[in-house]
Each structure stands twice: as structure tokens, then as C-alpha cells.
Design a protein around this motif. Structure first.
Motif, PDB file in Angstrom:
ATOM      1  N   THR A   1      -8.755   7.847   7.784  1.00 17.62           N
ATOM      2  CA  THR A   1      -8.919   7.872   6.326  1.00 17.62           C
ATOM      3  C   THR A   1      -8.452   6.557   5.708  1.00 17.62           C
ATOM      4  OG1 THR A   1      -8.569  10.266   6.282  1.00 17.62           O
ATOM      5  CG2 THR A   1      -8.257   9.079   4.214  1.00 17.62           C
ATOM      6  N   ILE A   2      -7.300   6.042   6.165  1.00 18.51           N
ATOM      7  CA  ILE A   2      -6.790   4.779   5.635  1.00 18.51           C
ATOM      8  C   ILE A   2      -7.713   3.627   6.032  1.00 18.51           C
ATOM      9  CG2 ILE A   2      -4.878   3.121   5.827  1.00 18.51           C
ATOM     10  CD1 ILE A   2      -2.971   5.485   5.965  1.00 18.51           C
ATOM     11  N   LEU A   3      -8.292   3.697   7.231  1.00 17.70           N
ATOM     12  CA  LEU A   3      -9.243   2.665   7.643  1.00 17.70           C
ATOM     13  C   LEU A   3     -10.448   2.642   6.706  1.00 17.70           C
ATOM     14  CD1 LEU A   3     -10.315   1.746  11.219  1.00 17.70           C
ATOM     15  CD2 LEU A   3     -12.081   2.240   9.549  1.00 17.70           C
ATOM     16  N   VAL A   4     -10.984   3.821   6.399  1.00 14.35           N
ATOM     17  CA  VAL A   4     -12.123   3.907   5.480  1.00 14.35           C
ATOM     18  C   VAL A   4     -11.725   3.379   4.101  1.00 14.35           C
ATOM     19  CG1 VAL A   4     -13.692   5.489   4.300  1.00 14.35           C
ATOM     20  CG2 VAL A   4     -13.186   5.822   6.728  1.00 14.35           C
ATOM     21  N   LEU A   5     -10.511   3.742   3.649  1.00 15.29           N
ATOM     22  CA  LEU A   5     -10.020   3.268   2.356  1.00 15.29           C
ATOM     23  C   LEU A   5      -9.945   1.750   2.328  1.00 15.29           C
ATOM     24  CD1 LEU A   5      -8.648   3.567  -0.426  1.00 15.29           C
ATOM     25  CD2 LEU A   5      -6.481   3.905   0.802  1.00 15.29           C
TER      26      LEU A   5
ATOM     27  N   PRO B   1      -8.689  -0.173  -6.983  1.00 16.36           N
ATOM     28  CA  PRO B   1      -7.310  -0.170  -6.491  1.00 16.36           C
ATOM     29  C   PRO B   1      -6.608   1.169  -6.683  1.00 16.36           C
ATOM     30  CG  PRO B   1      -7.441  -1.322  -8.578  1.00 16.36           C
ATOM     31  CD  PRO B   1      -8.849  -1.044  -8.147  1.00 16.36           C
ATOM     32  N   TYR B   2      -7.139   2.014  -7.600  1.00 13.57           N
ATOM     33  CA  TYR B   2      -6.539   3.328  -7.844  1.00 13.57           C
ATOM     34  C   TYR B   2      -6.697   4.258  -6.643  1.00 13.57           C
ATOM     35  CZ  TYR B   2     -11.358   4.751  -8.663  1.00 13.57           C
ATOM     36  OH  TYR B   2     -12.698   4.995  -8.515  1.00 13.57           O
ATOM     37  N   LEU B   3      -7.621   3.931  -5.725  1.00 10.88           N
ATOM     38  CA  LEU B   3      -7.831   4.788  -4.562  1.00 10.88           C
ATOM     39  C   LEU B   3      -6.606   4.808  -3.648  1.00 10.88           C
ATOM     40  CD1 LEU B   3     -11.527   4.005  -3.504  1.00 10.88           C
ATOM     41  CD2 LEU B   3     -10.641   6.075  -4.584  1.00 10.88           C
TER      42      LEU B   3
ATOM     43  N   VAL C   1      -4.905   8.265  -2.457  1.00 10.63           N
ATOM     44  CA  VAL C   1      -4.787   8.696  -1.060  1.00 10.63           C
ATOM     45  C   VAL C   1      -3.331   9.011  -0.726  1.00 10.63           C
ATOM     46  CG1 VAL C   1      -4.994   7.931   1.343  1.00 10.63           C
ATOM     47  CG2 VAL C   1      -6.851   7.505  -0.267  1.00 10.63           C
ATOM     48  N   SER C   2      -2.396   8.179  -1.225  1.00 11.58           N
ATOM     49  CA  SER C   2      -0.973   8.412  -0.937  1.00 11.58           C
ATOM     50  C   SER C   2      -0.504   9.734  -1.531  1.00 11.58           C
ATOM     51  CB  SER C   2      -0.120   7.257  -1.467  1.00 11.58           C
ATOM     52  OG  SER C   2      -0.098   7.244  -2.878  1.00 11.58           O
ATOM     53  N   ILE C   3      -1.021  10.085  -2.720  1.00  8.97           N
ATOM     54  CA  ILE C   3      -0.675  11.372  -3.330  1.00  8.97           C
ATOM     55  C   ILE C   3      -1.208  12.516  -2.466  1.00  8.97           C
ATOM     56  CG2 ILE C   3      -1.164  12.901  -5.291  1.00  8.97           C
ATOM     57  CD1 ILE C   3      -1.082  10.370  -7.075  1.00  8.97           C
TER      58      ILE C   3
ATOM     59  N   SER D   1       0.827  -1.207   0.000  1.00  3.55           N
ATOM     60  CA  SER D   1       0.000   0.000   0.000  1.00  3.55           C
ATOM     61  C   SER D   1       0.859   1.254   0.000  1.00  3.55           C
ATOM     62  CB  SER D   1      -0.923   0.004   1.225  1.00  3.55           C
ATOM     63  OG  SER D   1      -1.572   1.255   1.352  1.00  3.55           O
ATOM     64  N   MET D   2       0.725   2.052  -1.061  1.00  2.00           N
ATOM     65  CA  MET D   2       1.437   3.322  -1.134  1.00  2.00           C
ATOM     66  C   MET D   2       0.891   4.306  -0.102  1.00  2.00           C
ATOM     67  SD  MET D   2       3.913   3.169  -3.214  1.00  2.00           S
ATOM     68  CE  MET D   2       4.297   4.915  -3.212  1.00  2.00           C
ATOM     69  N   ALA D   3      -0.409   4.211   0.203  1.00  2.00           N
ATOM     70  CA  ALA D   3      -1.001   5.111   1.191  1.00  2.00           C
ATOM     71  C   ALA D   3      -0.355   4.902   2.557  1.00  2.00           C
ATOM     72  CB  ALA D   3      -2.510   4.888   1.286  1.00  2.00           C
TER      73      ALA D   3
END
Length: 282
Positions: free
Chosen positions: A161-165, A176-178, A182-184, A39-41
Motif C-alpha cells: 500500500t505504501i509503495l502504491v502511495l 500530499p494529503y494521501l 494512509v497513516s490514519i 512520511s506519517m504513513a
């Protein structure tokens, strides 16, 4: 006149030590988890957490260093080292944020699969760790504690936010683009906020008049003192973005009580976080 600024540092040091070791342990978990989940996020937030840990370590050390008295080599003491630390940390993290961007942007066009379940577990752990840190710092009296308290509070919102993602990715395989999106967002948030911190830190190093200090109001208060005829020379600069140093030359009526005039100037100055005051009466 030098005002004592060493109070409350021992308790603050204990609180920051607790938060530092909590963040250090969590950094290790996030690095392993980010690589394992792909995960990049999470890796982007890992950079943020790493910056937090470095900042907390600097703050913790400086709570002890700040208690040192001035020396012949460092006549104003050691408070200014905190600004140097802020500059180093900000530059380091901004560079890492750009590295994350370079990895995340291509993934928008060719997204890779992530372990959403692993992301969910890491997000829950993150919220728990950060909440414990916020609880420990709640009610802290020093500026270091207050600054890191709000920083840790912001981290809680990021992990939410990551939990929701992760929940979205669990129920929707087609998004998967999300994760790179998010990381950006996290990387851009880091660049903006740390860039702003870097700008203000450089202002302090260049001895800019502190933003909170109203020069005209201060001069008006001094000129309103009975026996003060004018201000001939005035300089103020910040040691660390909080406490400031001031020198001024005041034209006074020597028929008045000059000691009383000096004391009134000192009392007014203390309202502005001025910890070292040099007053010359002319």
C-alpha cells in the motif's frame, strides 16, 4: 494428568530468532527513513513494525520458557507469561497509535511535503524483509510461528500500500494529503486489531471458558461413555489462549472398569487442547 507440550519448540525458536533480528534491523531502517522522508504513513507503519518486533521477541523467549517444568511457585508452568506479554504489548502500541493519530489528523488540513522517492525505496526494502520472514516461517508447526506468519503476511500488504502511495505521490504532486490519510488508516487498523487482541487476552486472564471449547458437546461426549452417570463439577480455563486446564468430577458406576472410563475421558480431552486434566470419580 499432564500432557507434554514441549515438542517442536527448538526449531520454532530458531525460526523466531531469525525473524526477530530481521525485524529489528528493519525497524532501524524505517525509523531513519520515516524521519528522513517526513512520511506519517511510514512512521505509522514503524509503530506496527515495532509492535511486531516486541511480539516476536516475547514469542521467541517464550518458546524457551515454555519448555520449563512447573515449580512450586508456578505450578502450571510459565505459559501464562505470554498473555501478560500480549497485554503489555497491546496497550503500548495502542497508545502509540493514538499519538500517530494526533499528528496525522492536523496534516489532513495542512499537508506537508514528503520524499516520495525515499518512500518508494523504503517500501521495496520493507516488502523484501517481510517476504524473507514469511518464507522462513512458512510451514511452522507451533501456534507462535503460525500467528506471526500471518502477521508478517499482513505487513507485506501494508508495505505494498505504501509503495502504491509513493508512486502516486511521484506522479501527482497535488496529493500530499494521501500520506496522512494512509497513516490514519494504519493507526485505526492497529487500534482495532490490537484492541481486539487485548480484549481476548484479558478474557484469558479472567479465566473465561475458551471460545473454541463447546461445553455442551464435550459434556455430551463424556456422558456417552459407558459407566458415566453424570458430571457433578466442571471447570475449564486457558493458560495462554491455546492450551487449557480442566477439572471435573464424574459420577460413575464403580461396577464398570473405572480406569477405562478415565482413559476415555483423557482421550476426548486431548481433542480440545487440554494439557492438564484432573478427573475425580464419585
Amino acid at each position: 494428568m499432564r500432557i507434554d507440550v514441549h515438542h517442536h519448540h527448538k526449531k520454532a525458536g530458531e525460526n523466531l530468532a531469525f525473524v526477530f533480528f530481521m525485524n529489528l534491523a528493519f525497524n532501524i531502517i524505517v525509523i531513519v527513513g520515516g524521519l528522513a522522508t517526513n512520511s506519517m504513513a511510514i512512521l505509522a507503519d514503524c509503530i506496527h513494525d515495532l509492535a511486531d518486533t516486541i511480539s516476536i521477541a516475547i514469542a521467541w523467549i517464550l518458546e524457551h520458557v515454555a519448555q520449563r517444568d512447573s515449580t512450586d511457585k508456578y505450578s502450571y508452568g510459565y505459559q501464562r507469561f505470554s498473555i501478560l506479554g500480549a497485554v503489555i504489548t497491546s496497550v503500548f502500541v495502542i497508545i502509540l497509535a493514538f499519538v500517530i493519530l494526533s499528528e496525522a489528523i492536523p496534516r489532513l488540513f495542512s499537508p506537508e511535503g514528503v520524499d516520495a522517492g525515499g518512500m518508494l525505496i523504503l517500501a521495496i526494502i520493507g516488502i523484501v524483509f517481510k517476504s524473507l520472514s514469511v518464507y522462513r516461517l512458512h510451514g511452522g508447526e507451533t501456534f507462535n510461528e503460525k500467528a506471526i506468519f500471518f502477521h508478517q503476511l499482513g505487513d507485506i500488504f501494508e508495505w505494498v500500500t505504501i509503495l502504491v502511495l509513493s508512486l502516486i505521490l511521484i506522479v501527482w504532486d497535488g496529493a500530499p494529503y494521501l500520506d496522512p490519510f494512509v497513516s490514519i488508516g494504519i493507526a485505526l487498523w492497529l487500534i482495532f486489531n490490537l484492541g481486539r487482541n487485548l480484549y481476548h487476552a484479558i478474557e484469558v486472564l479472567l479465566q473465561k471458558t475458551p471460545d473454541y471449547f463447546d461445553v455442551e458437546k464435550f459434556k455430551g461426549q463424556i456422558l456417552a461413555i459407558d459407566g458415566v452417570n453424570g458430571i457433578d463439577d466442571f471447570h475449564i480455563w486457558s493458560l495462554d489462549g491455546i492450551d487449557s486446564v480442566m477439572t471435573l468430577k464424574v459420577d460413575v458406576d464403580f461396577g464398570k472398569n473405572v480406569e477405562l472410563i478415565k482413559n476415555e475421558i483423557y482421550e476426548i480431552s486431548q481433542e480440545y487442547h487440554i494439557v492438564d486434566i484432573t478427573v475425580e470419580l464419585d
